[in-house]
Write a protein that holds these residues in place. Sequence first.
Motif, short mmCIF file in Angstrom:
data_model
loop_
_atom_site.label_atom_id
_atom_site.label_comp_id
_atom_site.label_asym_id
_atom_site.label_seq_id
_atom_site.Cartn_x
_atom_site.Cartn_y
_atom_site.Cartn_z
N GLU A 1 -0.41 12.73 -8.85
CA GLU A 1 -1.84 12.71 -8.55
C GLU A 1 -2.08 13.07 -7.08
OE1 GLU A 1 -4.20 12.28 -10.75
OE2 GLU A 1 -2.92 11.69 -12.43
N ARG A 2 -3.06 13.94 -6.82
CA ARG A 2 -3.41 14.27 -5.44
C ARG A 2 -4.17 13.11 -4.79
NH1 ARG A 2 -7.62 16.86 -2.75
NH2 ARG A 2 -8.79 17.02 -4.70
N LYS A 3 -5.04 12.47 -5.58
CA LYS A 3 -5.80 11.32 -5.12
C LYS A 3 -5.79 10.26 -6.21
CE LYS A 3 -9.17 13.65 -2.10
NZ LYS A 3 -10.61 13.73 -1.77
N ILE A 4 -6.08 9.02 -5.82
CA ILE A 4 -6.22 7.95 -6.80
C ILE A 4 -7.54 7.23 -6.59
CG2 ILE A 4 -3.74 7.58 -7.03
CD1 ILE A 4 -4.12 5.03 -5.29
N SER A 5 -8.06 6.68 -7.66
CA SER A 5 -9.15 5.72 -7.58
C SER A 5 -8.54 4.33 -7.74
CB SER A 5 -10.19 5.98 -8.66
OG SER A 5 -10.85 7.22 -8.42
N ALA B 1 0.82 -1.21 0.00
CA ALA B 1 0.00 0.00 0.00
C ALA B 1 0.86 1.26 0.00
CB ALA B 1 -0.92 -0.01 1.21
N ARG B 2 1.94 1.24 0.77
CA ARG B 2 2.86 2.39 0.79
C ARG B 2 3.52 2.59 -0.57
NH1 ARG B 2 4.51 -0.28 6.22
NH2 ARG B 2 3.30 0.95 7.72
N ASP B 3 3.88 1.48 -1.23
CA ASP B 3 4.45 1.58 -2.57
C ASP B 3 3.46 2.23 -3.53
OD1 ASP B 3 6.73 0.32 -1.61
OD2 ASP B 3 6.25 -1.63 -2.48
N LEU B 4 2.18 1.88 -3.40
CA LEU B 4 1.17 2.49 -4.26
C LEU B 4 1.12 3.99 -4.05
CD1 LEU B 4 -1.88 0.02 -4.15
CD2 LEU B 4 -0.07 0.22 -5.86
N ASP B 5 1.33 4.42 -2.83
CA ASP B 5 1.30 5.86 -2.59
C ASP B 5 2.52 6.55 -3.21
OD1 ASP B 5 -0.44 7.87 -1.34
OD2 ASP B 5 1.40 8.39 -0.24
N ARG B 6 3.65 5.83 -3.27
CA ARG B 6 4.81 6.38 -3.97
C ARG B 6 4.54 6.48 -5.48
NH1 ARG B 6 9.60 7.20 -1.10
NH2 ARG B 6 8.98 7.46 1.08
N ALA C 1 -8.22 -1.79 0.63
CA ALA C 1 -8.77 -1.38 1.92
C ALA C 1 -7.68 -0.87 2.85
CB ALA C 1 -9.50 -2.56 2.56
N VAL C 2 -6.52 -1.51 2.82
CA VAL C 2 -5.40 -1.04 3.64
C VAL C 2 -4.92 0.32 3.16
CG1 VAL C 2 -2.97 -1.50 4.23
CG2 VAL C 2 -4.68 -3.33 4.40
N TYR C 3 -4.81 0.50 1.84
CA TYR C 3 -4.42 1.81 1.33
C TYR C 3 -5.42 2.88 1.79
CZ TYR C 3 -3.02 5.60 -1.71
OH TYR C 3 -2.59 6.84 -2.16
N PRO D 1 -6.30 7.81 3.84
CA PRO D 1 -7.70 8.14 3.53
C PRO D 1 -7.85 9.42 2.74
CG PRO D 1 -7.22 8.55 5.84
CD PRO D 1 -6.04 7.81 5.29
N HIS D 2 -6.95 10.36 2.93
CA HIS D 2 -7.03 11.64 2.22
C HIS D 2 -6.50 11.54 0.80
CE1 HIS D 2 -3.18 11.10 4.13
NE2 HIS D 2 -2.64 12.12 3.47
N ARG D 3 -6.01 10.36 0.40
CA ARG D 3 -5.46 10.17 -0.94
C ARG D 3 -6.37 9.33 -1.83
NH1 ARG D 3 -1.92 14.21 -1.30
NH2 ARG D 3 -0.10 13.99 0.04
#
Length: 509
Positions: free
Chosen positions: A205-209, A193-198, A221-223, A228-230
């Motif tokens: 991107e400010r947010k992702i779907s 999940a942390r890698d996805l945020d990288r 769900a973990v991401y 949550p704000h992303r």
Amino acid sequence: MTTIKRNAALFAASAAVLSLAVPLTTATASTATAPEPPPLDWTKCEGTGLDPRQECATVEVPMDYSDPQGRKITVAFSRIPAENPRARRGALFMIPGGPGGGSLGHPSGEGQKLPQKVRDAYDLIGFDPRGYGRSTPVSCDLERDDLDRTKLFPWPAPDGSVTENMATARRMSDACARNGGELIRHISTANEARDLDRIRAALGERKISAWGVSYGTYVGAVYNQLFPHRTDRVVLDSSDDPDHTRVARGWLARFEEGVEDNFPEFAKWASAPGNPDRVARTAAEVRPLFLRLAARLDREPIPWPGATPSELNGNVLRQTMLDSLYDPDNYPILARLILAARKGTVPPAPPAPPETVMQQSLAVLAGTVCNDVDWPGSTSVYRKGVDESRVKFPLTAGMPRNAMVCAAWPYPPKEPAVRITDRGPSSVLIVQNRRDVATPLSGALELRESLGRRAVMVTVDSTGHGAYLDNGNACGDRTVSHFLATGERPARDVICDQDGHGRRVVSGV
């Protein structure tokens, strides 16, 4: 778990308040303090059958997020840009199942099944999780025999003994400790999940779907819990129970009910008049026929040249049954094996994936499920569970409560598993088939309860693993597509009837 095709809303609270629901505060802290990634170097993706629009890049991430300035690894990802720039909303991450699978090619594959209005709105993003594929790889260099699916899914001996399973767990865990290097200790759902945020940050991107499938629903769900704000719009398709005290051990156990939910559908198909692969005259005859055949193959296995393992025994038949129930299109595989075995013969050996792929896949699977949560190390715990399971669920013969490689894993979890809660943005749509062997409806209902007001659930009266644009129906597909395209969800939970047209609104959680 992986399928045999061989081959997760509005932000209603401040990030500060939502972070109170996050047990792993280092996730957001390390990301917030990390330097901005360099510009992406997009290149043509390697591989065959890819859409010419798909391009690939890599991002550097910490191997250990508790030491963000330490050793780095790379994560590979891909993109097909939104087809209508004027309608573009953002990026849709396609989160694969597994653990031990990747989605680098999904923008060219599954992504092209998405309706035009969704493809217009999103860049389609695939990726290979850390340890797999074109990301920094990991391997346990397991013995060839330990790559067999009857070792991955730990079937007990015909008499219920787990002694050999425990020996296999020790042998496999020793190989992972010896050959997996430091990376094997940092393969986990939270780190994925942390890698996805990288990747999100690298894309600007400010947010992702997200569209997470199977194990990917837990990653999604973990991401959503850690960041949550992303998150924007999140679809969780064929969901696991998010119980943070059991995680994959609980998923394995649910195969008991998953098989019981699905075997009657196979039995109806396998006894239908006119079916060229018909194995019995009535559906009621199929179950006892299968159990008798499995018991016979336990006693008298049939040599199977070219297959792994090299014989058709009772557990190979049971594993084929489990695999075939993932998708009704695969029912003929099981039926033809039953018909051949009853005659004392075997069909042609099924092709095996390349060994490198299997080695990486199994290493990522082992690292994830063993690092996410502690598993019991006592033989007696597994023997007791197997004995109880064999009586209650003879089709699965005790496998779902048996000892995987994690029973001998040498490393304790580096952090608690993420607990999925009802605190966060109300932006999740769960879609779930009623009959799903790998992620039964009961597990999805547990996720629905954990998310509370954050989610709405669409239950589809269909059979198979994977609901949206796969084994579901038009009602479920229409509801998910509308959500992705517009952000509008049903006001309450929905049940889609078998005909794909009617739907009944039920009380929400």
